[in-house]
Design a protein around this motif. Structure first.
Motif, PDB file in Angstrom:
ATOM      1  N   ALA A 157      22.508  -0.970 -32.736  1.00  0.00           N
ATOM      2  CA  ALA A 157      21.696  -0.018 -33.231  1.00  0.00           C
ATOM      3  C   ALA A 157      20.220  -0.285 -33.143  1.00  0.00           C
ATOM      4  O   ALA A 157      19.370   0.599 -33.598  1.00  0.00           O
ATOM      5  CB  ALA A 157      22.117  -0.097 -34.979  1.00  0.00           C
ATOM      6  N   ALA A 158      19.869  -1.286 -32.463  1.00  0.00           N
ATOM      7  CA  ALA A 158      18.490  -1.620 -32.150  1.00  0.00           C
ATOM      8  C   ALA A 158      18.465  -1.717 -30.648  1.00  0.00           C
ATOM      9  O   ALA A 158      17.506  -2.438 -29.975  1.00  0.00           O
ATOM     10  CB  ALA A 158      17.975  -2.852 -32.595  1.00  0.00           C
ATOM     11  N   CYS A 159      19.336  -0.982 -29.791  1.00  0.00           N
ATOM     12  CA  CYS A 159      19.141  -0.904 -28.599  1.00  0.00           C
ATOM     13  C   CYS A 159      18.718   0.577 -28.084  1.00  0.00           C
ATOM     14  O   CYS A 159      19.427   1.632 -28.690  1.00  0.00           O
ATOM     15  CB  CYS A 159      20.332  -1.415 -27.856  1.00  0.00           C
ATOM     16  N   SER A 160      18.198   0.882 -27.098  1.00  0.00           N
ATOM     17  CA  SER A 160      17.848   2.028 -26.560  1.00  0.00           C
ATOM     18  C   SER A 160      18.970   2.642 -25.948  1.00  0.00           C
ATOM     19  O   SER A 160      19.067   3.955 -25.813  1.00  0.00           O
ATOM     20  CB  SER A 160      16.815   2.062 -25.331  1.00  0.00           C
ATOM     21  N   SER A 161      20.109   1.914 -25.552  1.00  0.00           N
ATOM     22  CA  SER A 161      21.224   2.647 -24.798  1.00  0.00           C
ATOM     23  C   SER A 161      22.536   2.192 -25.280  1.00  0.00           C
ATOM     24  O   SER A 161      22.452   1.262 -26.302  1.00  0.00           O
ATOM     25  CB  SER A 161      21.184   2.706 -23.324  1.00  0.00           C
TER      26      SER A 161
ATOM     27  N   ASP B 283      22.658   1.691 -16.022  1.00  0.00           N
ATOM     28  CA  ASP B 283      21.165   1.591 -15.498  1.00  0.00           C
ATOM     29  C   ASP B 283      20.444   0.616 -16.268  1.00  0.00           C
ATOM     30  O   ASP B 283      19.792   1.105 -17.625  1.00  0.00           O
ATOM     31  CB  ASP B 283      20.617   2.899 -15.261  1.00  0.00           C
ATOM     32  N   ILE B 284      20.162  -0.715 -15.920  1.00  0.00           N
ATOM     33  CA  ILE B 284      19.646  -1.731 -16.832  1.00  0.00           C
ATOM     34  C   ILE B 284      18.178  -1.348 -17.102  1.00  0.00           C
ATOM     35  O   ILE B 284      17.603  -1.981 -18.157  1.00  0.00           O
ATOM     36  CB  ILE B 284      19.821  -3.108 -16.444  1.00  0.00           C
ATOM     37  N   SER B 285      17.605  -0.649 -16.318  1.00  0.00           N
ATOM     38  CA  SER B 285      15.935  -0.221 -16.613  1.00  0.00           C
ATOM     39  C   SER B 285      15.951   0.403 -17.799  1.00  0.00           C
ATOM     40  O   SER B 285      15.100   0.779 -18.331  1.00  0.00           O
ATOM     41  CB  SER B 285      15.531   0.511 -15.523  1.00  0.00           C
ATOM     42  N   LYS B 286      16.944   1.271 -18.163  1.00  0.00           N
ATOM     43  CA  LYS B 286      17.085   1.846 -19.483  1.00  0.00           C
ATOM     44  C   LYS B 286      17.328   1.054 -20.974  1.00  0.00           C
ATOM     45  O   LYS B 286      17.441   1.674 -21.679  1.00  0.00           O
ATOM     46  CB  LYS B 286      18.208   3.009 -19.452  1.00  0.00           C
ATOM     47  N   ILE B 287      17.528  -0.034 -20.573  1.00  0.00           N
ATOM     48  CA  ILE B 287      18.151  -0.948 -21.820  1.00  0.00           C
ATOM     49  C   ILE B 287      16.937  -1.779 -22.451  1.00  0.00           C
ATOM     50  O   ILE B 287      16.385  -2.572 -21.681  1.00  0.00           O
ATOM     51  CB  ILE B 287      19.428  -1.845 -21.421  1.00  0.00           C
ATOM     52  N   HIS B 288      16.491  -1.497 -23.711  1.00  0.00           N
ATOM     53  CA  HIS B 288      15.512  -2.143 -24.370  1.00  0.00           C
ATOM     54  C   HIS B 288      15.771  -2.380 -25.857  1.00  0.00           C
ATOM     55  O   HIS B 288      16.490  -1.296 -26.437  1.00  0.00           O
ATOM     56  CB  HIS B 288      14.114  -1.367 -24.364  1.00  0.00           C
TER      57      HIS B 288
ATOM     58  N   PHE C  72      23.536  -8.753 -21.339  1.00  0.00           N
ATOM     59  CA  PHE C  72      22.735  -9.689 -20.887  1.00  0.00           C
ATOM     60  C   PHE C  72      21.093  -9.153 -20.714  1.00  0.00           C
ATOM     61  O   PHE C  72      20.321  -9.888 -21.329  1.00  0.00           O
ATOM     62  CB  PHE C  72      23.143 -10.475 -19.396  1.00  0.00           C
ATOM     63  N   GLN C  73      21.220  -7.881 -20.419  1.00  0.00           N
ATOM     64  CA  GLN C  73      19.639  -7.244 -20.246  1.00  0.00           C
ATOM     65  C   GLN C  73      19.094  -7.134 -21.848  1.00  0.00           C
ATOM     66  O   GLN C  73      17.940  -7.284 -21.837  1.00  0.00           O
ATOM     67  CB  GLN C  73      19.866  -6.000 -19.546  1.00  0.00           C
ATOM     68  N   LEU C  74      19.875  -6.662 -22.611  1.00  0.00           N
ATOM     69  CA  LEU C  74      19.450  -6.428 -23.984  1.00  0.00           C
ATOM     70  C   LEU C  74      19.006  -7.915 -24.513  1.00  0.00           C
ATOM     71  O   LEU C  74      18.047  -8.094 -25.276  1.00  0.00           O
ATOM     72  CB  LEU C  74      20.678  -6.017 -24.892  1.00  0.00           C
ATOM     73  N   LEU C  75      19.880  -8.938 -24.265  1.00  0.00           N
ATOM     74  CA  LEU C  75      19.320 -10.238 -24.748  1.00  0.00           C
ATOM     75  C   LEU C  75      18.209 -10.577 -23.965  1.00  0.00           C
ATOM     76  O   LEU C  75      17.121 -11.237 -24.821  1.00  0.00           O
ATOM     77  CB  LEU C  75      20.552 -11.401 -24.171  1.00  0.00           C
ATOM     78  N   ARG C  76      17.960 -10.323 -22.947  1.00  0.00           N
ATOM     79  CA  ARG C  76      16.570 -10.678 -22.355  1.00  0.00           C
ATOM     80  C   ARG C  76      15.314 -10.015 -23.155  1.00  0.00           C
ATOM     81  O   ARG C  76      14.514 -10.480 -23.378  1.00  0.00           O
ATOM     82  CB  ARG C  76      16.355 -10.214 -20.909  1.00  0.00           C
ATOM     83  N   SER C  77      15.687  -8.606 -23.601  1.00  0.00           N
ATOM     84  CA  SER C  77      14.639  -7.937 -24.091  1.00  0.00           C
ATOM     85  C   SER C  77      14.514  -8.362 -25.565  1.00  0.00           C
ATOM     86  O   SER C  77      13.355  -8.357 -26.143  1.00  0.00           O
ATOM     87  CB  SER C  77      15.111  -6.463 -23.990  1.00  0.00           C
ATOM     88  N   MET C  78      15.536  -9.078 -26.188  1.00  0.00           N
ATOM     89  CA  MET C  78      15.317  -9.364 -27.677  1.00  0.00           C
ATOM     90  C   MET C  78      14.545 -10.767 -27.555  1.00  0.00           C
ATOM     91  O   MET C  78      13.770 -10.913 -28.460  1.00  0.00           O
ATOM     92  CB  MET C  78      16.785  -9.895 -28.039  1.00  0.00           C
ATOM     93  N   GLN C  79      14.736 -11.391 -26.353  1.00  0.00           N
ATOM     94  CA  GLN C  79      13.958 -12.653 -26.261  1.00  0.00           C
ATOM     95  C   GLN C  79      12.397 -12.550 -25.837  1.00  0.00           C
ATOM     96  O   GLN C  79      11.714 -13.121 -26.303  1.00  0.00           O
ATOM     97  CB  GLN C  79      14.422 -13.519 -25.039  1.00  0.00           C
ATOM     98  N   GLU C  80      12.248 -11.574 -25.486  1.00  0.00           N
ATOM     99  CA  GLU C  80      10.767 -11.206 -25.340  1.00  0.00           C
ATOM    100  C   GLU C  80      10.105 -10.551 -26.512  1.00  0.00           C
ATOM    101  O   GLU C  80       8.940 -10.592 -26.682  1.00  0.00           O
ATOM    102  CB  GLU C  80      10.644  -9.943 -24.293  1.00  0.00           C
ATOM    103  N   ASN C  81      11.153 -10.162 -27.384  1.00  0.00           N
ATOM    104  CA  ASN C  81      10.544  -9.819 -28.743  1.00  0.00           C
ATOM    105  C   ASN C  81      10.876 -10.799 -29.620  1.00  0.00           C
ATOM    106  O   ASN C  81      10.783 -10.497 -31.028  1.00  0.00           O
ATOM    107  CB  ASN C  81      11.269  -8.361 -29.025  1.00  0.00           C
TER     108      ASN C  81
END
Ligand code: GN1
Ligand code: MG
Length: 369
Positions: free
Chosen positions: A257-261, A267-272, A343-352
């Motif tokens: 629920a806190a993911c853009s996709s 397309d991992i460029s869309k995942i934040h 894994f992409q979402l995890l990366r984005s969580m780690q940045e946040n």
């Protein structure tokens, strides 16, 4: 859709459904929902009464009879809470079979159940608003809160070690070593990332946290929100409700629920990761769960989403390596895409990660001066 029900005709499904105490004669049956494990159908009778019919995947749930016992206990308890005015959330209502039992067995040893259809409910893959996120979290928090006094002792464990992230990591390593379909070479970068993050596998061990009756599968689409008001109306998909850790429920909701996709976005460029949705989820969850949480649980709220996102990435990856035998897939490489997205979402969580911690702190009631 690649359906496991290609083995059953509509007529056979109608025959199964007619073995339940439904009102009227069933007129239509169609596939329903987006579950990755069980098969669900929407039935409508000639008096317009809708029901859902489900086949329990007994490759995944090895003891469907005990599972149905859990289901009946949980729904009876929650419906009492609703009637007594302790919660505004409805619960699923089982429709008994003609012989009064809560399920039937079909051919090939399959187990089937019917529940009343919940009207006006939306099942979303991605929240459309901050309010949706808040309400979904409030509903799952309330679910844990209402189950704090479930009578009759612990529920049966329907899937052992379900959120044992460490054993999920070991299963992943074993699959990697066997690599029976020679798929590992497609994913060297993801494998390296999985190994680098191994510490997440032991961050939330059951033994270190209070044992509670929790949902264990709190994807956003497992809570129904009212289609016009957006309010949480009913938590569904109760097959993994059993003893566990509150943090996995919170974490899995944040994952979806806190993911853009959606969880399988190719397309991992869309995942934040979406910090504003996370804020709403923390607020909603803390409201729903009342004063249930102990300090050690609160301290791990910001990290739990990373753990469960990592766990799901490992599970999808393992299933990809082993030939797609657990999760339903819609196309070749689907489990790989799911793993890569997680894994992409995890990366984005780690940045946040810092912001996630401060969001949790800002939502807590101020401590003593
Ligand atoms: C499965 O059945 P469904 O789609 O609600 C899975 C969950 C995963 C989810 C990922 C029993 O849930 O653990 O998080 O897929 N359920 C089981 O989409 O394994
Ligand atoms: Mg589901």
């Amino acid at each position: 859709m690649m359906s496991r029900l290609k083995d059953l005709s509509t007529g056979e499904i109608l025959e199964l459904a007619s073995r339940f105490q439904v009102e009227g004669t069933i007129q239509t049956v169609e596939p329903f929902g987006n579950g990755n494990v069980n098969d669900t159908f929407l039935l409508v009778t000639d008096c317009g009464h809708p029901y859902t019919l489900q086949r329990i995947n007994h490759d995944v749930f090895k003891d469907p009879i005990s599972l149905m016992d859990n289901f009946a206990r949980v729904t009876q308890h929650l419906s009492r809470k609703f009637k007594d005015g302790h919660t505004t959330l409805q619960t699923l209502v089982l429709v008994p079979a003609l012989d009064g039992t809560s399920y039937i067995t079909g051919d090939q040893g399959n187990y089937w159940r019917v529940t009343e259809y919940v009207p006006d409910g939306l099942s979303l893959e991605v929240p459309q608003s901050r309010e949706h996120a808040y309400e979904a979290a409030r509903a799952f928090g309330d679910f844990q809160y209402q189950l704090r006094d479930l009578p009759g002792g612990p529920l049966i464990e329907t899937i052992p070690d379900f959120h044992n992230t460490e054993s999920r990591y070991h299963a992943f390593l074993q699959a990697l070593e066997k690599d029976p379909h020679q798929r590992a070479n497609e994913a060297a970068d993801l494998i390296a990332f999985a190994r680098e993050n191994e510490s997440l596998a032991t961050l939330i061990r059951y033994a270190n946290f209070p044992t509670r009756t929790v949902h264990n599968d709190t994807k956003l689409n497992n809570v129904l929100l009212h289609e016009t008001t957006g309010a949480g109306i009913c938590v569904v998909d109760l097959d993994t409700v059993m003893s566990g850790c509150a943090l996995h429920d919170f974490g899995d909701l944040v994952r979806t629920a806190a993911c853009s996709s959606e969880e399988d976005e190719p397309d991992i460029s869309k995942i934040h990761f979406l910090p504003d949705r996370f804020f709403a989820l923390v607020e909603g969850y803390l409201c729903g769960v009342h004063d249930l949480l102990e300090p050690i649980e609160v301290e791990h709220l910001a990290e739990a989403p990373q753990v469960i996102t990592y766990e799901l990435a490992l599970r999808f990856f393992t299933d990809f390596l082993l030939g797609d035998t657990y999760f339903k897939v819609k196309r070749p490489g689907h489990n790989f895409e799911r793993a890569r997205a997680q894994f992409q979402l995890l990366r984005s969580m780690q940045e946040n990660a810092h912001q996630m911690k401060s969001t949790v702190s800002s939502c807590l009631p101020a401590g003593p001066a």
